[in-house]
Design a protein around this motif. Structure first.
Motif, PDB file in Angstrom:
ATOM      1  N   ASP A 106       0.865  -1.185   0.000  1.00 18.72           N
ATOM      2  CA  ASP A 106       0.000   0.000   0.000  1.00 18.72           C
ATOM      3  C   ASP A 106       0.901   1.234   0.000  1.00 18.72           C
ATOM      4  OD1 ASP A 106      -1.624   2.136   0.495  1.00 18.72           O
ATOM      5  OD2 ASP A 106      -2.784   1.141   2.096  1.00 18.72           O
ATOM      6  N   PRO A 107       0.998   1.920  -1.149  1.00 19.55           N
ATOM      7  CA  PRO A 107       1.932   3.056  -1.218  1.00 19.55           C
ATOM      8  C   PRO A 107       1.656   4.113  -0.154  1.00 19.55           C
ATOM      9  CG  PRO A 107       0.572   2.919  -3.216  1.00 19.55           C
ATOM     10  CD  PRO A 107       0.251   1.718  -2.389  1.00 19.55           C
ATOM     11  N   ASP A 108       0.398   4.160   0.341  1.00 16.59           N
ATOM     12  CA  ASP A 108       0.088   5.161   1.383  1.00 16.59           C
ATOM     13  C   ASP A 108       0.660   4.776   2.743  1.00 16.59           C
ATOM     14  OD1 ASP A 108      -1.265   6.602  -0.487  1.00 16.59           O
ATOM     15  OD2 ASP A 108      -3.196   5.604  -0.051  1.00 16.59           O
ATOM     16  N   LYS A 109       0.998   3.471   2.876  1.00 18.61           N
ATOM     17  CA  LYS A 109       1.486   3.014   4.194  1.00 18.61           C
ATOM     18  C   LYS A 109       2.970   2.655   4.177  1.00 18.61           C
ATOM     19  CE  LYS A 109      -2.890   1.177   5.841  1.00 18.61           C
ATOM     20  NZ  LYS A 109      -3.725  -0.020   5.707  1.00 18.61           N
ATOM     21  N   VAL A 110       3.572   2.784   3.015  1.00 18.03           N
ATOM     22  CA  VAL A 110       4.983   2.363   2.891  1.00 18.03           C
ATOM     23  C   VAL A 110       5.853   3.595   2.668  1.00 18.03           C
ATOM     24  CG1 VAL A 110       6.600   0.942   1.551  1.00 18.03           C
ATOM     25  CG2 VAL A 110       4.254   0.157   1.893  1.00 18.03           C
ATOM     26  N   ASP A 111       6.985   3.590   3.322  1.00 20.78           N
ATOM     27  CA  ASP A 111       7.964   4.651   3.104  1.00 20.78           C
ATOM     28  C   ASP A 111       8.226   4.765   1.584  1.00 20.78           C
ATOM     29  OD1 ASP A 111      10.461   6.268   4.069  1.00 20.78           O
ATOM     30  OD2 ASP A 111      11.219   4.799   2.626  1.00 20.78           O
ATOM     31  N   PRO A 112       8.175   5.983   1.010  1.00 20.08           N
ATOM     32  CA  PRO A 112       8.266   6.131  -0.455  1.00 20.08           C
ATOM     33  C   PRO A 112       9.534   5.527  -1.050  1.00 20.08           C
ATOM     34  CG  PRO A 112       7.729   8.236   0.593  1.00 20.08           C
ATOM     35  CD  PRO A 112       7.982   7.259   1.694  1.00 20.08           C
ATOM     36  N   ARG A 113      10.657   5.670  -0.369  1.00 18.75           N
ATOM     37  CA  ARG A 113      11.908   5.108  -0.899  1.00 18.75           C
ATOM     38  C   ARG A 113      11.855   3.575  -0.892  1.00 18.75           C
ATOM     39  NH1 ARG A 113      15.995   5.616  -4.426  1.00 18.75           N
ATOM     40  NH2 ARG A 113      17.891   4.639  -3.635  1.00 18.75           N
ATOM     41  N   LEU A 114      11.302   3.019   0.225  1.00 18.94           N
ATOM     42  CA  LEU A 114      11.173   1.560   0.309  1.00 18.94           C
ATOM     43  C   LEU A 114      10.240   1.060  -0.794  1.00 18.94           C
ATOM     44  CD1 LEU A 114      11.781  -1.085   1.787  1.00 18.94           C
ATOM     45  CD2 LEU A 114       9.820  -0.619   3.284  1.00 18.94           C
ATOM     46  N   TYR A 115       9.157   1.798  -1.047  1.00 15.27           N
ATOM     47  CA  TYR A 115       8.205   1.419  -2.105  1.00 15.27           C
ATOM     48  C   TYR A 115       8.922   1.374  -3.451  1.00 15.27           C
ATOM     49  CZ  TYR A 115       3.960   1.166  -4.858  1.00 15.27           C
ATOM     50  OH  TYR A 115       2.988   0.757  -5.727  1.00 15.27           O
ATOM     51  N   ARG A 116       9.719   2.388  -3.716  1.00 14.43           N
ATOM     52  CA  ARG A 116      10.446   2.460  -4.996  1.00 14.43           C
ATOM     53  C   ARG A 116      11.457   1.310  -5.107  1.00 14.43           C
ATOM     54  NH1 ARG A 116      14.400   6.347  -7.712  1.00 14.43           N
ATOM     55  NH2 ARG A 116      14.461   5.202  -9.681  1.00 14.43           N
ATOM     56  N   VAL A 117      12.180   1.069  -4.021  1.00 15.04           N
ATOM     57  CA  VAL A 117      13.202   0.008  -4.030  1.00 15.04           C
ATOM     58  C   VAL A 117      12.543  -1.353  -4.254  1.00 15.04           C
ATOM     59  CG1 VAL A 117      14.874  -1.227  -2.554  1.00 15.04           C
ATOM     60  CG2 VAL A 117      14.869   1.278  -2.593  1.00 15.04           C
ATOM     61  N   MET A 118      11.455  -1.617  -3.509  1.00 13.21           N
ATOM     62  CA  MET A 118      10.826  -2.944  -3.591  1.00 13.21           C
ATOM     63  C   MET A 118      10.135  -3.151  -4.933  1.00 13.21           C
ATOM     64  SD  MET A 118      11.788  -4.546  -1.020  1.00 13.21           S
ATOM     65  CE  MET A 118      10.830  -6.029  -1.299  1.00 13.21           C
ATOM     66  N   LEU A 128      13.497  -9.036 -10.332  1.00 14.17           N
ATOM     67  CA  LEU A 128      13.564 -10.436  -9.902  1.00 14.17           C
ATOM     68  C   LEU A 128      12.637 -11.302 -10.758  1.00 14.17           C
ATOM     69  CD1 LEU A 128      14.985 -12.165  -7.803  1.00 14.17           C
ATOM     70  CD2 LEU A 128      13.205 -11.551  -6.159  1.00 14.17           C
ATOM     71  N   HIS A 129      11.432 -10.810 -10.970  1.00 20.93           N
ATOM     72  CA  HIS A 129      10.499 -11.586 -11.800  1.00 20.93           C
ATOM     73  C   HIS A 129      10.980 -11.615 -13.251  1.00 20.93           C
ATOM     74  CE1 HIS A 129       6.870 -12.250  -9.069  1.00 20.93           C
ATOM     75  NE2 HIS A 129       7.813 -11.715  -8.305  1.00 20.93           N
ATOM     76  N   GLY A 130      11.539 -10.501 -13.715  1.00 18.48           N
ATOM     77  CA  GLY A 130      12.084 -10.454 -15.082  1.00 18.48           C
ATOM     78  C   GLY A 130      13.197 -11.478 -15.248  1.00 18.48           C
ATOM     79  N   PHE A 131      14.034 -11.596 -14.228  1.00 17.40           N
ATOM     80  CA  PHE A 131      15.154 -12.555 -14.237  1.00 17.40           C
ATOM     81  C   PHE A 131      14.620 -13.990 -14.332  1.00 17.40           C
ATOM     82  CE2 PHE A 131      17.496 -15.279 -11.095  1.00 17.40           C
ATOM     83  CZ  PHE A 131      18.628 -15.541 -11.863  1.00 17.40           C
ATOM     84  N   ILE A 132      13.608 -14.278 -13.496  1.00 23.44           N
ATOM     85  CA  ILE A 132      13.047 -15.640 -13.491  1.00 23.44           C
ATOM     86  C   ILE A 132      12.396 -15.948 -14.843  1.00 23.44           C
ATOM     87  CG2 ILE A 132      11.232 -17.102 -12.451  1.00 23.44           C
ATOM     88  CD1 ILE A 132      13.726 -16.777 -10.690  1.00 23.44           C
ATOM     89  N   LYS A 133      11.727 -14.953 -15.416  1.00 24.96           N
ATOM     90  CA  LYS A 133      11.052 -15.187 -16.705  1.00 24.96           C
ATOM     91  C   LYS A 133      12.073 -15.397 -17.823  1.00 24.96           C
ATOM     92  CE  LYS A 133       6.860 -13.004 -15.236  1.00 24.96           C
ATOM     93  NZ  LYS A 133       5.868 -11.934 -15.321  1.00 24.96           N
ATOM     94  N   GLU A 134      13.210 -14.742 -17.695  1.00 28.10           N
ATOM     95  CA  GLU A 134      14.238 -14.897 -18.718  1.00 28.10           C
ATOM     96  C   GLU A 134      14.940 -16.260 -18.588  1.00 28.10           C
ATOM     97  OE1 GLU A 134      16.784 -11.437 -19.324  1.00 28.10           O
ATOM     98  OE2 GLU A 134      18.459 -12.817 -19.654  1.00 28.10           O
ATOM     99  N   VAL A 135      15.252 -16.631 -17.356  1.00 30.93           N
ATOM    100  CA  VAL A 135      16.049 -17.847 -17.118  1.00 30.93           C
ATOM    101  C   VAL A 135      15.185 -19.109 -17.056  1.00 30.93           C
ATOM    102  CG1 VAL A 135      17.594 -18.949 -15.424  1.00 30.93           C
ATOM    103  CG2 VAL A 135      17.849 -16.526 -15.939  1.00 30.93           C
ATOM    104  N   GLU A 136      13.952 -18.980 -16.584  1.00 27.89           N
ATOM    105  CA  GLU A 136      13.047 -20.123 -16.375  1.00 27.89           C
ATOM    106  C   GLU A 136      13.764 -21.275 -15.656  1.00 27.89           C
ATOM    107  OE1 GLU A 136      11.160 -21.116 -20.099  1.00 27.89           O
ATOM    108  OE2 GLU A 136       9.871 -19.352 -19.966  1.00 27.89           O
ATOM    109  N   PRO A 137      14.192 -21.050 -14.394  1.00 31.43           N
ATOM    110  CA  PRO A 137      14.917 -22.107 -13.694  1.00 31.43           C
ATOM    111  C   PRO A 137      14.026 -23.314 -13.424  1.00 31.43           C
ATOM    112  CG  PRO A 137      14.323 -20.337 -12.171  1.00 31.43           C
ATOM    113  CD  PRO A 137      13.939 -19.865 -13.550  1.00 31.43           C
ATOM    114  N   THR A 138      14.657 -24.494 -13.410  1.00 32.51           N
ATOM    115  CA  THR A 138      13.935 -25.691 -12.951  1.00 32.51           C
ATOM    116  C   THR A 138      13.820 -25.572 -11.432  1.00 32.51           C
ATOM    117  OG1 THR A 138      15.978 -26.910 -12.578  1.00 32.51           O
ATOM    118  CG2 THR A 138      14.963 -27.101 -14.786  1.00 32.51           C
ATOM    119  N   ASN A 139      12.971 -26.384 -10.810  1.00 33.83           N
ATOM    120  CA  ASN A 139      12.872 -26.370  -9.346  1.00 33.83           C
ATOM    121  C   ASN A 139      14.223 -26.695  -8.713  1.00 33.83           C
ATOM    122  OD1 ASN A 139      10.152 -25.704  -9.011  1.00 33.83           O
ATOM    123  ND2 ASN A 139       9.531 -27.814  -9.490  1.00 33.83           N
ATOM    124  N   GLU A 140      14.957 -27.639  -9.339  1.00 33.19           N
ATOM    125  CA  GLU A 140      16.263 -28.035  -8.784  1.00 33.19           C
ATOM    126  C   GLU A 140      17.227 -26.842  -8.850  1.00 33.19           C
ATOM    127  OE1 GLU A 140      14.547 -29.878 -11.040  1.00 33.19           O
ATOM    128  OE2 GLU A 140      13.882 -31.310  -9.502  1.00 33.19           O
TER     129      GLU A 140
END
Ligand code: BEZ
Ligand code: FE
Length: 293
Positions: free
Chosen positions: A22-34, A41-53
Motif C-alpha cells: 500500500d503506497p500510502d502506508k509504505v515509506d516512499p523510498r522503500l516502495y520504490r526500491v521494492m 527479480l520476476h524479469g530474471f526468473i522469466k528470462e532464465v526459467e529455472p527448474t525447481n532443482e
C-alpha cells in the motif's frame, strides 16, 4: 474483486506482488526500491526459467553464504564484490567533480585504530619483501596543498596477507598507519612493495568463482582513506603497474587512474638516504580532494 486486485498469473506476476504494497502506508523510498526489486527479480526468473532443482540450488547457495558469515567474515559482501555490485554502488555514491581522485572499494581488511605515525616511518614491521618508499601530496581541485590531511594506509605483506588474517604470525598493525600532511600537503612513508593476493575463497563465493572459471586474485595495491577538514573523504587504492591481475581483479576495483608509477631505484646514495640495504621501489601517490558539499 476490488478494483486493485490482481490475481497471480505468469504474465502479471510482478504486478500481483507489487499490488500487495500500500503506497500510502509504505515509506516512499522503500516502495520504490521494492517495486524495482520485484520487477527485476520476476524479469530474471522469466528470462532464465529455472527448474525447481536450479532454484533450490540458488537457495542453498545463499543459505551457505549466510552460514559463512561471522563477525569478521562477511561472505555476502564478498558476493557483492565479486559480482561488481560493490564497485557500482561505491562509484554511484562517489561521483566527484572532475580532477578529484577516483575511489574504489574499502574491502574487509581496514581496521579502526591504526597508529598515528610520523612521516618517513617504516610501517613494514615483519621486515619481509622489497623495500618501498611512498611519497605524495594531497591537494584540492585547484591544486592548492591541503595541510593536516590524514591518510589512513593499509596493505598486505609480501606473502599476500593482511595482519588481521595472520594474528600471532604477523606483528599487530603490520603495514598500517595514519600519516598527516605537512604545510605543503606532503606526506611520505616507507614500507614493502605489495603483492597480489587471493580474496578469501574457501567459502561459497570461492566455489562460485571456480564454477565460473574465474580466479580469486586482486592485483597488488595499497589502500588509502584520505580526509581533511572541509573536504569529502575518499576511500581508494593505488595499484602497482604491470601486475598480472590488473585487468582481471576479482572485485573489479581497478580504475585506470589508480595505476601509478612504481620506479625501482638501485642508487647506493638513495638507498643509504632511506636506510635500505638493497634496491627499493619508489611510488608517487598523490590525491586530489573535492570540497565537502
Ligand atoms: C581488499 O582489497 O582488501 C579486498 C577488497 C574486496 C574484497 C576482498 C579484499
Ligand atoms: Fe586489499
Amino acid at each position: 474483486m476490488s478494483e486493485k486486485t490482481v490475481y497471480f498469473s505468469e504474465e502479471r506476476s510482478e504486478e500481483a506482488v507489487i499490488a500487495r504494497m500500500d503506497p500510502d502506508k509504505v515509506d516512499p523510498r522503500l516502495y520504490r526500491v521494492m517495486t524495482s526489486l520485484i520487477k527485476h527479480l520476476h524479469g530474471f526468473i522469466k528470462e532464465v526459467e529455472p527448474t525447481n532443482e536450479e532454484w533450490m540450488a540458488g537457495i542453498r547457495f545463499l543459505t551457505d553464504t549466510g552460514h559463512m558469515c561471522t563477525d569478521w567474515r562477511q561472505e555476502f559482501i564478498l558476493l557483492s564484490d565479486t559480482l561488481g555490485v560493490s564497485m557500482l554502488v561505491e562509484t554511484i555514491n562517489n561521483r566527484k567533480p572532475s580532477g578529484a581522485t577516483e575511489t574504489t572499494v574499502l574491502g574487509p581488511f581496514h581496521v579502526e585504530g591504526a597508529p598515528y605515525i610520523e612521516n618517513g616511518a617504516n610501517i613494514c614491521l615483519d621486515g619481509k619483501g622489497e623495500p618501498m618508499v611512498v611519497t605524495g601530496r594531497v591537494a584540492d581541485t585547484e591544486g592548492r596543498p591541503i595541510a593536516g590531511a590524514l591518510l589512513d594506509v593499509w596493505q598486505a605483506n609480501d606473502e599476500g596477507f593482511y595482519d588481521v588474517q595472520q594474528k600471532g604470525i604477523q606483528p599487530d598493525m603490520n603495514l598500517r598507519g595514519i600519516f598527516t600532511t605537512d604545510a605543503d600537503g606532503r606526506y611520505w612513508f616507507r614500507s614493502a612493495k605489495p603483492k597480489f593476493y587471493p580474496i578469501p575463497d574457501d567459502g561459497p563465493v570461492g566455489k562460485m568463482l571456480a564454477a565460473l572459471g574465474r580466479h580469486p586474485y586482486r592485483p597488488a595495491h595499497i589502500h588509502f582513506i584520505v580526509g581533511a577538514k572541509g573536504f569529502s573523504p575518499i576511500t581508494t587504492h593505488y595499484f602497482v603497474p604491470g601486475d598480472p591481475y590488473l585487468t582481471s581483479d576479482a572485485v573489479f576495483g581497478v580504475k585506470e587512474s589508480l595505476i601509478v608509477d612504481f620506479v625501482r631505484n638501485d642508487d647506493r646514495e638513495a638507498m643509504t638516504k632511506y636506510g635500505f640495504s638493497q634496491p627499493f621501489w619508489q611510488a608517487q601517490c598523490d590525491f586530489v580532494l573535492s570540497r565537502a558539499a
